[in-house]
Design a protein around this motif. Structure first.
Motif, PDB file in Angstrom:
ATOM      1  N   ASP A   5       0.981  -1.194   0.137  1.00  0.00           N
ATOM      2  CA  ASP A   5      -0.054  -0.076  -0.013  1.00  0.00           C
ATOM      3  C   ASP A   5       0.848   1.219  -0.097  1.00  0.00           C
ATOM      4  O   ASP A   5       0.626   2.257  -0.635  1.00  0.00           O
ATOM      5  N   LEU A   6       1.802   1.278   0.756  1.00  0.00           N
ATOM      6  CA  LEU A   6       2.714   2.313   0.867  1.00  0.00           C
ATOM      7  C   LEU A   6       3.364   2.670  -0.386  1.00  0.00           C
ATOM      8  O   LEU A   6       3.697   3.892  -1.088  1.00  0.00           O
ATOM      9  N   ALA A   7       3.783   1.686  -1.189  1.00  0.00           N
ATOM     10  CA  ALA A   7       4.521   1.775  -2.452  1.00  0.00           C
ATOM     11  C   ALA A   7       3.556   1.977  -3.605  1.00  0.00           C
ATOM     12  O   ALA A   7       4.091   2.011  -4.694  1.00  0.00           O
ATOM     13  N   GLY A   8       2.107   2.051  -3.523  1.00  0.00           N
ATOM     14  CA  GLY A   8       1.263   2.138  -4.130  1.00  0.00           C
ATOM     15  C   GLY A   8       0.975   0.915  -5.137  1.00  0.00           C
ATOM     16  O   GLY A   8       0.586   1.188  -6.394  1.00  0.00           O
ATOM     17  N   ALA A   9       0.909  -0.107  -4.687  1.00  0.00           N
ATOM     18  CA  ALA A   9       0.599  -1.310  -5.471  1.00  0.00           C
ATOM     19  C   ALA A   9      -0.878  -1.516  -5.778  1.00  0.00           C
ATOM     20  O   ALA A   9      -1.662  -0.901  -5.082  1.00  0.00           O
TER      21      ALA A   9
ATOM     22  N   PHE B 214      -8.613  -3.379   4.499  1.00  0.00           N
ATOM     23  CA  PHE B 214      -7.596  -2.957   5.773  1.00  0.00           C
ATOM     24  C   PHE B 214      -6.599  -1.925   5.267  1.00  0.00           C
ATOM     25  O   PHE B 214      -6.813  -0.660   5.956  1.00  0.00           O
ATOM     26  N   VAL B 215      -6.120  -2.177   4.157  1.00  0.00           N
ATOM     27  CA  VAL B 215      -5.069  -1.197   3.829  1.00  0.00           C
ATOM     28  C   VAL B 215      -5.760  -0.073   3.115  1.00  0.00           C
ATOM     29  O   VAL B 215      -5.058   1.201   3.402  1.00  0.00           O
ATOM     30  N   ARG B 216      -6.619  -0.377   2.359  1.00  0.00           N
ATOM     31  CA  ARG B 216      -7.325   1.066   1.989  1.00  0.00           C
ATOM     32  C   ARG B 216      -7.827   1.815   2.899  1.00  0.00           C
ATOM     33  O   ARG B 216      -8.115   3.140   2.530  1.00  0.00           O
ATOM     34  N   SER B 217      -8.490   1.206   3.896  1.00  0.00           N
ATOM     35  CA  SER B 217      -8.848   1.908   4.915  1.00  0.00           C
ATOM     36  C   SER B 217      -7.991   2.671   5.840  1.00  0.00           C
ATOM     37  O   SER B 217      -8.117   3.904   6.468  1.00  0.00           O
ATOM     38  N   LEU B 218      -6.842   2.155   5.983  1.00  0.00           N
ATOM     39  CA  LEU B 218      -5.609   2.631   6.886  1.00  0.00           C
ATOM     40  C   LEU B 218      -4.949   3.677   6.328  1.00  0.00           C
ATOM     41  O   LEU B 218      -4.628   4.680   7.123  1.00  0.00           O
TER      42      LEU B 218
END
Length: 237
Positions: free
Chosen positions: A148-152, A204-208
């Motif tokens: 998520d951090l890297a824009g996957a 999870f990651v898109r909400s975080l």
């Protein structure tokens, strides 16, 4: 960073081992890796091993290979993602964290612990392998945050988790000693879990919003840049 990078890592003895992206990897418990496997990892540029398990889980087993001094070539960092004695966590995660539905609770309860994992990635002088026990959920939570951090894209995040689910499921099919809580699942049983849990890790990651979450909890901009560099990613901060 794309699904074409999603391939198992062939370090001898490693279970459920995958490249997340760039020089960042994930796998199951490190004690399964042989001395030859550790040489394989070193040849691939790994210099730091981040153990996400709690202290009680780090005990050797009779079947573990003797690796001699092979681990001396690596920095082994202990960075648990949870406090297993936390009352709320224990009530939610029975018998342990085994479903992305509870990742958000983990992130809410233990932000400093998750931040410490990312700080360890940032500080590594070379490649990093992150591991828990099965290589599925604690490793999966961190791997999804890294992606998520890297824009996957969404599909890569889902595929990463599903690959780890399949990887440890195959381990259950072949292991000689039954797992105390899990068993091998045939495709008919596994398929709906792959679907629902893949959706769960993405939710999870898109909400975080991993970047904002890490910055709020003590990871610096230079550390984020170091993590992105390890992932082979170039994303505007």
């Amino acid at each position: 960073m794309n699904a074409r990078e999603l391939a198992p890592v062939g370090w001898d003895g490693a279970v459920n081992a995958w490249r997340v992206a760039g020089s960042v990897y994930r796998m199951g418990r490190r004690e399964w890796v042989t001395a030859a496997g550790w040489q394989d990892a070193h040849n691939d540029g790994v210099r730091t091993v981040i153990d996400l398990r709690n202290p009680a889980e780090r005990q050797p087993r009779d079947a573990d290979p003797d690796v001699g001094g092979a681990l001396a070539a690596f920095d082994v960092i202990f960075a648990p993602t949870e406090d297993p004695d936390n009352r709320e966590f224990k009530a939610l995660c029975v018998p342990y964290l085994n479903d992305p539905a509870y990742y958000a609770a983990n992130a809410r309860l233990f932000p400093d612990k998750l931040a410490a994992v990312f700080k360890a990635v940032a500080a590594s002088p070379g490649g990093v392998v992150i591991h828990c026990s099965a290589g599925r959920d604690r490793s999966g939570m961190v791997a999804a945050m890294l992606q998520d951090l890297a824009g996957a894209p969404d599909g890569d995040i889902v595929a990463g988790y599903q690959a780890a689910m399949r990887g440890i499921n195959e381990r259950h099919r072949t292991r000689l000693t039954p797992h105390p809580h899990e068993r091998y699942l045939d495709e008919e049983t596994l398929a709906p879990l792959l679907q629902s849990r893949g959706e769960g890790v993405l939710d999870f990651v898109r909400s975080l919003n991993t970047r904002e979450y890490l910055l709020r909890h003590g990871v610096s901009e230079p550390e984020l840049e170091a993590i992105l560099s390890a992932l082979g990613a170039r994303v505007a901060l």
